[in-house]
Design a protein around this motif. Structure first.
Motif, short mmCIF file in Angstrom:
data_model
loop_
_atom_site.label_atom_id
_atom_site.label_comp_id
_atom_site.label_asym_id
_atom_site.label_seq_id
_atom_site.Cartn_x
_atom_site.Cartn_y
_atom_site.Cartn_z
N ALA A 131 10.92 13.48 -47.30
CA ALA A 131 12.30 13.29 -46.86
C ALA A 131 13.01 14.64 -46.72
O ALA A 131 12.75 15.58 -47.48
CB ALA A 131 13.04 12.42 -47.87
N ASP A 132 13.89 14.72 -45.75
CA ASP A 132 14.60 15.96 -45.50
C ASP A 132 15.51 16.31 -46.67
O ASP A 132 15.96 15.42 -47.42
CB ASP A 132 15.42 15.84 -44.21
CG ASP A 132 15.66 17.17 -43.54
OD1 ASP A 132 15.24 18.20 -44.10
OD2 ASP A 132 16.26 17.20 -42.45
N ARG A 133 15.80 17.58 -46.81
CA ARG A 133 16.73 18.04 -47.83
C ARG A 133 18.14 17.63 -47.47
O ARG A 133 18.52 17.64 -46.29
CB ARG A 133 16.65 19.56 -47.96
CG ARG A 133 15.33 20.05 -48.49
CD ARG A 133 15.16 21.55 -48.25
NE ARG A 133 16.18 22.34 -48.90
CZ ARG A 133 16.30 23.66 -48.75
NH1 ARG A 133 15.46 24.31 -47.96
NH2 ARG A 133 17.24 24.32 -49.38
N PRO A 134 18.98 17.28 -48.47
CA PRO A 134 20.37 16.93 -48.17
C PRO A 134 21.10 18.12 -47.52
O PRO A 134 21.02 19.25 -48.00
CB PRO A 134 20.96 16.63 -49.56
CG PRO A 134 19.79 16.31 -50.43
CD PRO A 134 18.66 17.15 -49.90
N GLY A 135 21.81 17.86 -46.43
CA GLY A 135 22.60 18.90 -45.78
C GLY A 135 21.77 20.04 -45.22
O GLY A 135 22.25 21.17 -45.11
N HIS A 136 20.53 19.77 -44.85
CA HIS A 136 19.60 20.81 -44.40
C HIS A 136 20.12 21.47 -43.12
O HIS A 136 20.25 20.83 -42.09
CB HIS A 136 18.23 20.18 -44.14
CG HIS A 136 17.11 21.15 -44.15
ND1 HIS A 136 15.80 20.78 -43.92
CD2 HIS A 136 17.06 22.49 -44.36
CE1 HIS A 136 15.01 21.83 -43.98
NE2 HIS A 136 15.76 22.89 -44.25
N ASP A 137 20.43 22.78 -43.18
CA ASP A 137 20.92 23.49 -42.00
C ASP A 137 19.87 23.49 -40.90
O ASP A 137 18.68 23.66 -41.15
CB ASP A 137 21.30 24.93 -42.36
CG ASP A 137 22.60 25.01 -43.15
OD1 ASP A 137 23.38 24.04 -43.07
OD2 ASP A 137 22.83 26.02 -43.82
N ARG A 138 20.33 23.36 -39.66
CA ARG A 138 19.42 23.21 -38.54
C ARG A 138 18.79 24.53 -38.11
O ARG A 138 17.58 24.62 -37.90
CB ARG A 138 20.16 22.58 -37.35
CG ARG A 138 20.63 21.17 -37.59
CD ARG A 138 21.69 20.76 -36.60
NE ARG A 138 22.91 21.57 -36.78
CZ ARG A 138 24.01 21.44 -36.06
NH1 ARG A 138 24.05 20.56 -35.06
NH2 ARG A 138 25.07 22.19 -36.29
N ARG A 139 19.61 25.56 -37.94
CA ARG A 139 19.06 26.80 -37.38
C ARG A 139 19.88 27.99 -37.85
O ARG A 139 21.12 27.95 -37.87
CB ARG A 139 19.09 26.74 -35.85
CG ARG A 139 18.74 28.06 -35.15
CD ARG A 139 18.67 27.91 -33.62
NE ARG A 139 18.67 29.21 -32.98
CZ ARG A 139 19.72 29.75 -32.36
NH1 ARG A 139 20.87 29.09 -32.30
NH2 ARG A 139 19.65 30.95 -31.82
N TYR A 140 19.18 29.07 -38.22
CA TYR A 140 19.79 30.37 -38.49
C TYR A 140 19.24 31.37 -37.48
O TYR A 140 18.06 31.34 -37.14
CB TYR A 140 19.45 30.88 -39.89
CG TYR A 140 19.81 29.97 -41.04
CD1 TYR A 140 20.97 29.22 -41.04
CD2 TYR A 140 18.96 29.87 -42.15
CE1 TYR A 140 21.30 28.40 -42.11
CE2 TYR A 140 19.28 29.05 -43.22
CZ TYR A 140 20.44 28.32 -43.19
OH TYR A 140 20.76 27.51 -44.24
N ALA A 141 20.09 32.27 -37.03
CA ALA A 141 19.65 33.32 -36.12
C ALA A 141 20.57 34.51 -36.26
O ALA A 141 21.80 34.37 -36.17
CB ALA A 141 19.64 32.82 -34.68
N ILE A 142 20.00 35.69 -36.45
CA ILE A 142 20.76 36.91 -36.73
C ILE A 142 20.76 37.86 -35.53
O ILE A 142 19.71 38.12 -34.95
CB ILE A 142 20.17 37.65 -37.94
CG1 ILE A 142 20.47 36.91 -39.24
CG2 ILE A 142 20.65 39.09 -38.02
CD1 ILE A 142 21.88 37.10 -39.76
#
Length: 223
Positions: A160-171
């Motif tokens: 199961a996915d993590r609660p509130g799992h952020d979709r994408r990070y990009a720097i």
């Protein structure tokens, strides 16, 4: 302040929240804060405290917000070392949700070199974003690990996915590269991943003491 010491605060890109998977944008130093978890909220508040100390008391500070690290000596609770050490132990790795969440990976040595450049050349009161253009989704990274360790790329279990799992990070590290001349040295992710795998294979005595307790916590969470 008494001794004129320079203070550097290491923070995370998670303070900016997340980006849509189909959004070409990246985080910059001007991106508004939108933390989406208790962890990232505490990191955002610590960034604010550092800026407040600089403005109110003249503390000589710099801040960096970095993308996801990988490399040797990373705790086995983290995504890449957890998968590697599970495979070493003959345990099928586990992948959250659909595995589509994107992280912007940077080798720990590149993170360290960037922090050193900021400490020695950065402007007081400034924030610098650290990244190495290493965007990959979790399922791609996991399959790369499996193949590099001689396993079938589909030899993993879904959880199961993590609660509130952020979709994408990009720097976007343009400011750091332009002002301080920093460049990442580990630009071949596949090679850096292979070296990381080799390190965990050769240094079991370092990570073994933490492994069982870490996996017990994940089991309790159904992950």
């Amino acid at each position: 302040r008494k001794y004129g010491i320079r203070y550097h605060h290491v923070s995370t890109d998670e303070v900016y929240g997340d980006l849509a998977l189909d959004d070409p944008a990246k985080f910059t130093e001007e991106t508004p804060y939108r933390p989406s978890s208790p962890y990232s909220s505490t990191k955002a508040s610590s960034d604010m405290l550092v800026r407040a100390w600089t403005r109110t008391y003249g503390l000589r500070t710099t801040i960096s917000n970095c993308s996801n690290n990988y490399g040797p000596y990373q705790h086995v609770e983290k995504f890449i070392p957890r998968q590697i050490t599970n495979i070493i132990d003959g345990v099928r790795p586990k992948l959250y949700g659909k595995g589509e969440n994107v992280r912007d990976w940077i080798h720990t040595e590149d993170h360290s070199s960037a922090v050193w450049d900021i400490l020695t050349k950065g402007r007081t009161g400034e924030t610098y974003l650290i990244g190495a253009d290493g965007e990959r989704n979790n399922i791609t990274v996991l399959r790369m690990i499996l193949e590099a360790m001689g396993k079938d790329p589909d030899d993993f279990d879904w959880v199961a996915d993590r609660p509130g799992h952020d979709r994408r990070y990009a720097i976007d590290s343009t400011k750091l590269q332009r002002e301080l001349g920093w460049r990442p040295a580990h630009t071949d992710f596949a090679e850096g991943l292979k070296q990381t795998i080799d390190w965990y294979v050769e240094n079991e005595a370092w990570w073994r003491p933490a492994k069982e307790a870490t996996e017990a916590r994940y089991r309790a969470q159904g992950q």
